[in-house]
Scaffold this motif. Structure first.
Motif, PDB file in Angstrom:
ATOM      1  N   ALA A   8       9.518  -1.505  -5.492  1.00 41.10           N
ATOM      2  CA  ALA A   8       9.872  -0.106  -5.267  1.00 41.10           C
ATOM      3  C   ALA A   8       9.462   0.407  -3.887  1.00 41.10           C
ATOM      4  O   ALA A   8      10.100   1.309  -3.341  1.00 41.10           O
ATOM      5  N   PHE A   9       8.396  -0.177  -3.308  1.00 36.72           N
ATOM      6  CA  PHE A   9       7.950   0.292  -1.989  1.00 36.72           C
ATOM      7  C   PHE A   9       8.880  -0.166  -0.866  1.00 36.72           C
ATOM      8  O   PHE A   9       8.852   0.394   0.228  1.00 36.72           O
ATOM      9  N   GLY A  10       9.634  -1.218  -1.088  1.00 37.96           N
ATOM     10  CA  GLY A  10      10.620  -1.650  -0.095  1.00 37.96           C
ATOM     11  C   GLY A  10      10.070  -2.419   1.085  1.00 37.96           C
ATOM     12  O   GLY A  10      10.789  -2.636   2.067  1.00 37.96           O
ATOM     13  N   THR A  11       8.799  -2.867   1.033  1.00 32.95           N
ATOM     14  CA  THR A  11       8.241  -3.617   2.170  1.00 32.95           C
ATOM     15  C   THR A  11       7.792  -5.000   1.685  1.00 32.95           C
ATOM     16  O   THR A  11       8.576  -5.726   1.105  1.00 32.95           O
ATOM     17  N   SER A  12       6.555  -5.374   1.924  1.00 31.98           N
ATOM     18  CA  SER A  12       6.034  -6.649   1.424  1.00 31.98           C
ATOM     19  C   SER A  12       4.519  -6.566   1.376  1.00 31.98           C
ATOM     20  O   SER A  12       3.902  -5.722   2.033  1.00 31.98           O
ATOM     21  N   GLY A  13       3.916  -7.479   0.588  1.00 25.80           N
ATOM     22  CA  GLY A  13       2.473  -7.471   0.426  1.00 25.80           C
ATOM     23  C   GLY A  13       2.095  -6.940  -0.944  1.00 25.80           C
ATOM     24  O   GLY A  13       2.945  -6.695  -1.795  1.00 25.80           O
ATOM     25  N   ALA A  14       0.779  -6.770  -1.162  1.00 29.03           N
ATOM     26  CA  ALA A  14       0.288  -6.358  -2.474  1.00 29.03           C
ATOM     27  C   ALA A  14      -1.101  -5.754  -2.333  1.00 29.03           C
ATOM     28  O   ALA A  14      -1.697  -5.760  -1.252  1.00 29.03           O
ATOM     29  N   ARG A  62      11.388   3.432  11.120  1.00 30.83           N
ATOM     30  CA  ARG A  62      10.675   4.129  12.202  1.00 30.83           C
ATOM     31  C   ARG A  62       9.178   3.861  12.136  1.00 30.83           C
ATOM     32  O   ARG A  62       8.531   3.600  13.160  1.00 30.83           O
ATOM     33  N   ALA A  63       8.622   3.921  10.922  1.00 29.13           N
ATOM     34  CA  ALA A  63       7.186   3.696  10.774  1.00 29.13           C
ATOM     35  C   ALA A  63       6.798   2.277  11.170  1.00 29.13           C
ATOM     36  O   ALA A  63       5.746   2.056  11.783  1.00 29.13           O
ATOM     37  N   GLU A  88      -6.985   3.517   1.566  1.00 26.20           N
ATOM     38  CA  GLU A  88      -7.555   4.795   1.152  1.00 26.20           C
ATOM     39  C   GLU A  88      -6.509   5.684   0.496  1.00 26.20           C
ATOM     40  O   GLU A  88      -6.796   6.370  -0.507  1.00 26.20           O
ATOM     41  N   ALA A  89      -5.287   5.686   1.025  1.00 22.00           N
ATOM     42  CA  ALA A  89      -4.219   6.510   0.447  1.00 22.00           C
ATOM     43  C   ALA A  89      -3.849   6.032  -0.952  1.00 22.00           C
ATOM     44  O   ALA A  89      -3.622   6.840  -1.859  1.00 22.00           O
ATOM     45  N   LEU A  90      -3.788   4.717  -1.143  1.00 21.76           N
ATOM     46  CA  LEU A  90      -3.473   4.171  -2.466  1.00 21.76           C
ATOM     47  C   LEU A  90      -4.577   4.482  -3.460  1.00 21.76           C
ATOM     48  O   LEU A  90      -4.306   4.845  -4.618  1.00 21.76           O
ATOM     49  N   ALA A  91      -5.828   4.335  -3.044  1.00 20.91           N
ATOM     50  CA  ALA A  91      -6.957   4.613  -3.935  1.00 20.91           C
ATOM     51  C   ALA A  91      -6.943   6.066  -4.389  1.00 20.91           C
ATOM     52  O   ALA A  91      -7.151   6.367  -5.576  1.00 20.91           O
ATOM     53  N   GLN A  92      -6.693   6.973  -3.477  1.00 21.16           N
ATOM     54  CA  GLN A  92      -6.652   8.395  -3.826  1.00 21.16           C
ATOM     55  C   GLN A  92      -5.481   8.692  -4.766  1.00 21.16           C
ATOM     56  O   GLN A  92      -5.629   9.429  -5.755  1.00 21.16           O
ATOM     57  N   ALA A 137       4.476   0.767   7.651  1.00 20.62           N
ATOM     58  CA  ALA A 137       5.726   1.039   6.939  1.00 20.62           C
ATOM     59  C   ALA A 137       5.455   1.313   5.463  1.00 20.62           C
ATOM     60  O   ALA A 137       6.105   2.172   4.846  1.00 20.62           O
ATOM     61  N   THR A 138       4.498   0.604   4.880  1.00 23.55           N
ATOM     62  CA  THR A 138       4.176   0.785   3.467  1.00 23.55           C
ATOM     63  C   THR A 138       3.545   2.145   3.220  1.00 23.55           C
ATOM     64  O   THR A 138       3.807   2.783   2.183  1.00 23.55           O
ATOM     65  N   LEU A 139       2.726   2.602   4.156  1.00 20.01           N
ATOM     66  CA  LEU A 139       2.167   3.944   4.035  1.00 20.01           C
ATOM     67  C   LEU A 139       3.283   4.990   4.054  1.00 20.01           C
ATOM     68  O   LEU A 139       3.250   5.970   3.303  1.00 20.01           O
ATOM     69  N   SER A 140       4.285   4.768   4.888  1.00 21.78           N
ATOM     70  CA  SER A 140       5.451   5.659   4.912  1.00 21.78           C
ATOM     71  C   SER A 140       6.182   5.630   3.573  1.00 21.78           C
ATOM     72  O   SER A 140       6.621   6.673   3.065  1.00 21.78           O
ATOM     73  N   ALA A 141       6.296   4.442   2.976  1.00 23.28           N
ATOM     74  CA  ALA A 141       6.937   4.317   1.664  1.00 23.28           C
ATOM     75  C   ALA A 141       6.144   5.077   0.602  1.00 23.28           C
ATOM     76  O   ALA A 141       6.732   5.753  -0.260  1.00 23.28           O
ATOM     77  N   LEU A 142       4.820   4.980   0.650  1.00 15.62           N
ATOM     78  CA  LEU A 142       3.990   5.703  -0.308  1.00 15.62           C
ATOM     79  C   LEU A 142       4.212   7.213  -0.202  1.00 15.62           C
ATOM     80  O   LEU A 142       4.324   7.916  -1.216  1.00 15.62           O
ATOM     81  N   LYS A 143       4.278   7.705   1.017  1.00 13.99           N
ATOM     82  CA  LYS A 143       4.518   9.142   1.216  1.00 13.99           C
ATOM     83  C   LYS A 143       5.877   9.550   0.653  1.00 13.99           C
ATOM     84  O   LYS A 143       6.013  10.626   0.059  1.00 13.99           O
ATOM     85  N   LEU A 144       6.874   8.688   0.808  1.00 14.45           N
ATOM     86  CA  LEU A 144       8.191   8.973   0.232  1.00 14.45           C
ATOM     87  C   LEU A 144       8.131   8.988  -1.295  1.00 14.45           C
ATOM     88  O   LEU A 144       8.725   9.859  -1.948  1.00 14.45           O
TER      89      LEU A 144
END
Length: 392
Positions: free
Chosen positions: A242-248, A64-65, A95-99, A280-287
């Motif tokens: 573990a995040f289930g998407t792609s990138g770094a 969905r994200a 910003e979410a990852l840094a925090q 989508a990765t931000l959604s994975a982080l929240k999960l």
């Protein structure tokens, strides 16, 4: 009639040598999404070789994200982050990852390989050597080669061996994986961090296989080892596990981030990751941060415990891994392929890993466990391994 080829003889000879040594790699196409119930060539298997450790690659929230982000921001980044390719989802994710991780800055990269190339090639040089663990990922080694920096490798997981090298060299970059991708064991990060500080070396960890799935809050190896942004100034993480998407990404301080922005060529000269993927990765982080993420980590830990208990009773040697990566070393490459094929005949998909990915004589089944596996899946896996391995 023999087929004529315009390929150079050395190319054909290299391929023939790989075939004769049972080392030829081939691409396998899945017929469906990345789940434990994998379909290859229209046959169903239970897959135990994916890095989707938390089972998020096909999670409805991520789907969905991805769709919502694509609707709002499109699919392509359009250009590099430094031209006009840095969109709002990229910034929000950084910003979410840094925090979450407790760092001043996070920089996104298109792949983990490019992140490691970018960081090491920018920070190392002919007068700034790189010291690495013997079993570090290829991208870390290639980063040193790209920098044309002196490269020294210490014995795997051996802090004393690393210390001897650091004491003989001009300060540079000390680099290790957090969790080693082919062995599944954890590096002695706290000791290496102290070693780097004592010798005034920069310390860098690639925690591709730890972030999201280990540590009380999923913060990976640094959390497990009690490290922070001061004791671990450069942390690399990937989204394809573990995040289930792609990138770094690279998490670091302002000064190093500013330096990488000027000199990390794979960052400067590459189109930014898709803004839809960033969403989508931000959604994975929240999960990962949620109660569901904690439940998935706990389920994965139960799978690991069950697997190690069952396999310890078989005539094979388990490696020292308490992570989702559970290798079973077979030794000979052709024998490893035979074991993999025997498992396939029973409905288990687990690819044989052979040199040069692993050292000669250590071909193996790299079994990986996921929170998306059921208890029945684990029983089926262990029963199948028992059937195959006891008949060797």
């Amino acid at each position: 009639m023999k087929r004529m080829s315009n390929n150079p003889l050395w190319l054909e000879a290299a391929l023939d040598e790989r075939r004769q040594q049972s080392l030829l790699r081939q691409v396998i196409t899945l017929d469906g999404p990345q789940t434990p119930n994998a379909s290859f060539h229209h046959r169903q298997y239970k897959a135990f070789c994916s890095n989707d450790y938390l089972g998020l690659a096909n999670h409805p929230a991520l789907i969905r994200a991805l769709s919502d982000s694509a609707q709002q921001y499109g699919v392509g980044g359009g250009s590099s982050h430094l031209v006009c390719g840095h969109l709002a989802p990229h910034q929000e994710l950084e910003e979410a990852l840094a925090q979450w991780l407790g760092y001043e800055r996070v920089m996104l990269f298109s792949t983990g390989y490019m992140a490691n190339l970018g960081v090491i090639s920018a920070l190392a040089a002919k007068d700034r050597p790189v010291v690495q663990d013997k079993l570090n990922h290829a991208s870390l080694l290639d980063g040193a080669a790209l920098a044309q920096a002196p490269l020294r490798r210490y014995l795997h997981g051996d802090v004393a061996s690393a210390g001897k090298l650091l004491s003989k060299l001009t300060p540079g970059l000390l680099v290790t994986d957090g969790i080693f991708s082919m062995d599944g064991d954890l590096a002695p990060l706290a000791e290496l961090s102290q070693l780097a500080a004592d010798h005034k070396w920069l310390f860098m960890v690639d925690d591709a296989h730890g972030l999201g799935c280990i540590g009380d809050n999923g913060r990976g190896s640094l959390e497990l080892e009690g490290l922070n942004a001061e004791s671990l100034p450069i942390l690399v993480g990937t989204f394809g596990k573990a995040f289930g998407t792609s990138g770094a990404f690279v998490a670091t301080n302002h000064a190093i981030a500013d330096y990488l922005t000027q000199f990390a060529r794979p960052y400067i000269y590459t189109t930014a990751m898709s803004p839809a993927i960033a969403g989508a990765t931000l959604s994975a982080l929240k999960l990962i941060q949620s109660a569901e993420g904690q439940e998935r980590r706990e389920k994965l830990a139960r799978h690991i415990h069950y697997f190690r208990h069952r396999i310890s009773q078989l005539p094979v040697k388990l490696m020292l891994s308490n992570t989702a990566i559970q290798p079973i070393v077979i030794g000979d490459s052709s024998a490893a392929i035979k074991v993999s094929d025997a498992l396939k005949s029973l409905g288990i998909w687990c690819t044989a890993i052979r040199p040069p990915t692993v050292p000669i004589g250590s071909a193996r089944l790299r079994i990986t466990l996921s929170a998306s596996h059921t208890e029945e899946d684990l029983v089926f896996l262990c029963d199948s391994l028992e059937c195959v391995l006891t008949s060797l």
